[in-house]
Design a protein around this motif. Sequence first.
Motif, PDB file in Angstrom:
ATOM      1  N   UNK B   5      65.558 -71.909  32.070  1.00 54.61           N
ATOM      2  CA  UNK B   5      65.066 -70.810  31.005  1.00 54.61           C
ATOM      3  C   UNK B   5      65.249 -69.516  31.397  1.00 54.61           C
ATOM      4  N   UNK B   6      65.721 -68.562  30.629  1.00 56.61           N
ATOM      5  CA  UNK B   6      65.774 -67.099  31.064  1.00 56.61           C
ATOM      6  C   UNK B   6      64.534 -66.604  31.776  1.00 56.61           C
ATOM      7  N   UNK B   7      63.451 -66.890  31.318  1.00 61.28           N
ATOM      8  CA  UNK B   7      62.319 -66.385  31.882  1.00 61.28           C
ATOM      9  C   UNK B   7      62.121 -66.962  33.203  1.00 61.28           C
ATOM     10  N   UNK B   8      62.315 -68.335  33.400  1.00 62.40           N
ATOM     11  CA  UNK B   8      62.263 -68.837  34.776  1.00 62.40           C
ATOM     12  C   UNK B   8      63.141 -68.260  35.573  1.00 62.40           C
ATOM     13  N   UNK B   9      64.525 -67.970  35.194  1.00 61.22           N
ATOM     14  CA  UNK B   9      65.276 -67.358  36.118  1.00 61.22           C
ATOM     15  C   UNK B   9      64.845 -65.948  36.461  1.00 61.22           C
ATOM     16  N   UNK B  10      64.352 -65.061  35.535  1.00 66.44           N
ATOM     17  CA  UNK B  10      63.913 -63.647  35.776  1.00 66.44           C
ATOM     18  C   UNK B  10      62.793 -63.743  36.921  1.00 66.44           C
ATOM     19  N   UNK B  11      61.824 -64.740  36.574  1.00 67.92           N
ATOM     20  CA  UNK B  11      60.652 -64.684  37.519  1.00 67.92           C
ATOM     21  C   UNK B  11      61.207 -65.253  39.138  1.00 67.92           C
ATOM     22  N   UNK B  12      62.011 -66.251  39.006  1.00 67.56           N
ATOM     23  CA  UNK B  12      62.557 -66.508  40.379  1.00 67.56           C
ATOM     24  C   UNK B  12      63.235 -65.327  41.177  1.00 67.56           C
ATOM     25  N   UNK B  13      64.134 -64.786  40.177  1.00 66.09           N
ATOM     26  CA  UNK B  13      64.925 -63.535  41.021  1.00 66.09           C
ATOM     27  C   UNK B  13      63.905 -62.373  41.378  1.00 66.09           C
ATOM     28  N   UNK B  14      62.790 -62.311  40.730  1.00 65.10           N
ATOM     29  CA  UNK B  14      62.010 -60.982  41.015  1.00 65.10           C
ATOM     30  C   UNK B  14      61.086 -61.433  42.099  1.00 65.10           C
ATOM     31  N   UNK B  15      60.708 -62.964  42.291  1.00 63.86           N
ATOM     32  CA  UNK B  15      60.253 -63.326  43.670  1.00 63.86           C
ATOM     33  C   UNK B  15      60.900 -63.363  44.708  1.00 63.86           C
TER      34      UNK B  15
END
Lengths: 245, 110
Positions: B5-15
Amino acid sequence: MHVPDGFIDAPVSVALGVVAAGGVAVGLRGARRELDERTAPLAGLVSAFIFAVQMLNFPVASGTSGHLLGGTLAAILVGPYTGVLCMSVVLLMQAVFFADGGLSALGVNITVMGITTAAVGYGLFKLLAAVLPKTRRSLGAASFVAALVSVPVCAAVFTLVYAIGGTTDVPLSKVAGAMIGVHVLIGIGEALITAATVSSVLAVRPDLVYGARGLVRPLELRTGGAAGAAGVPGQAAAPSSAAQV
Amino acid sequence: MAKVRTRTLLIAGALLALVLAGVVSFYASQSPDGLEKVAADKGIDAKVEDHALADAPLADYSVKGVDNERFSGGLAGVLGVGATLLVGTGVFWVVKRRGGEGAQPAADGS
């Protein structure tokens, strides 16, 4: 690669300030067409990611290091216009808060490190993507080569800027040779990071990679109803590389 | 591989960005970068000036007043990632909204 104050004289710094402002204006205009509900948050993340990776200097030769520039990476992931904006945000933050890159040299840095790398990197990426097979692997290879080339080109553009507005009088052949030479090495690091990042996003969400739009098939097609397809391993495993278009 | 999911990708990228800037950056090379090295070797930097904001609280990627080098650099990195994420997301959100209103990009002048 951040140019500090005092390397480039005032007139050329001002002129490149105007060039950079023009580039950002064009970027703002073009980015409207590139950004949508999904890619806008991604573009913010790309800025932050490039900021982070730029902190990671890697050794390249005796007593010399280099770090990612990121223009090629940003342009491939979120589009060339948005990529210029990503780079401008990063360079602005670095100059204002971290004393990295001179304030008077901000226009020089946006032009050399942001606009040049995004334009050269994206152009080369699209050129290679057009002639290579339409697979994820070749898109990774295209991003590798595009990033690799963008760094010495960036060094060459800096040398050109120095030739016009340098505050010191160093023979250009010496500057050009040294700058381009060391930045070919740094370009290898740039290429590795860019290809790894682009390939990672392509692997999980190819639809989010702007430069790959129309080139790779969305993942939904082969994983649609993953639970149901689990019983047919041959079918699920077959199209592991992307489709022809 | 299942669709992320886009949200998962964004959170993983930010972390990932936070870890790179906050932790991994401590192990980055301290050597001068390509331009600094060439400038010093060839004499391009003879007239270099100090940065106008060299005394800023986060100058040179370290937090003023924090003596522990590892913590100071890591904190500066984390703050930089956070600030860049905020500014970048803000800019792109505004640009996207302005683009969304037109719907037909060709329609707006020039």
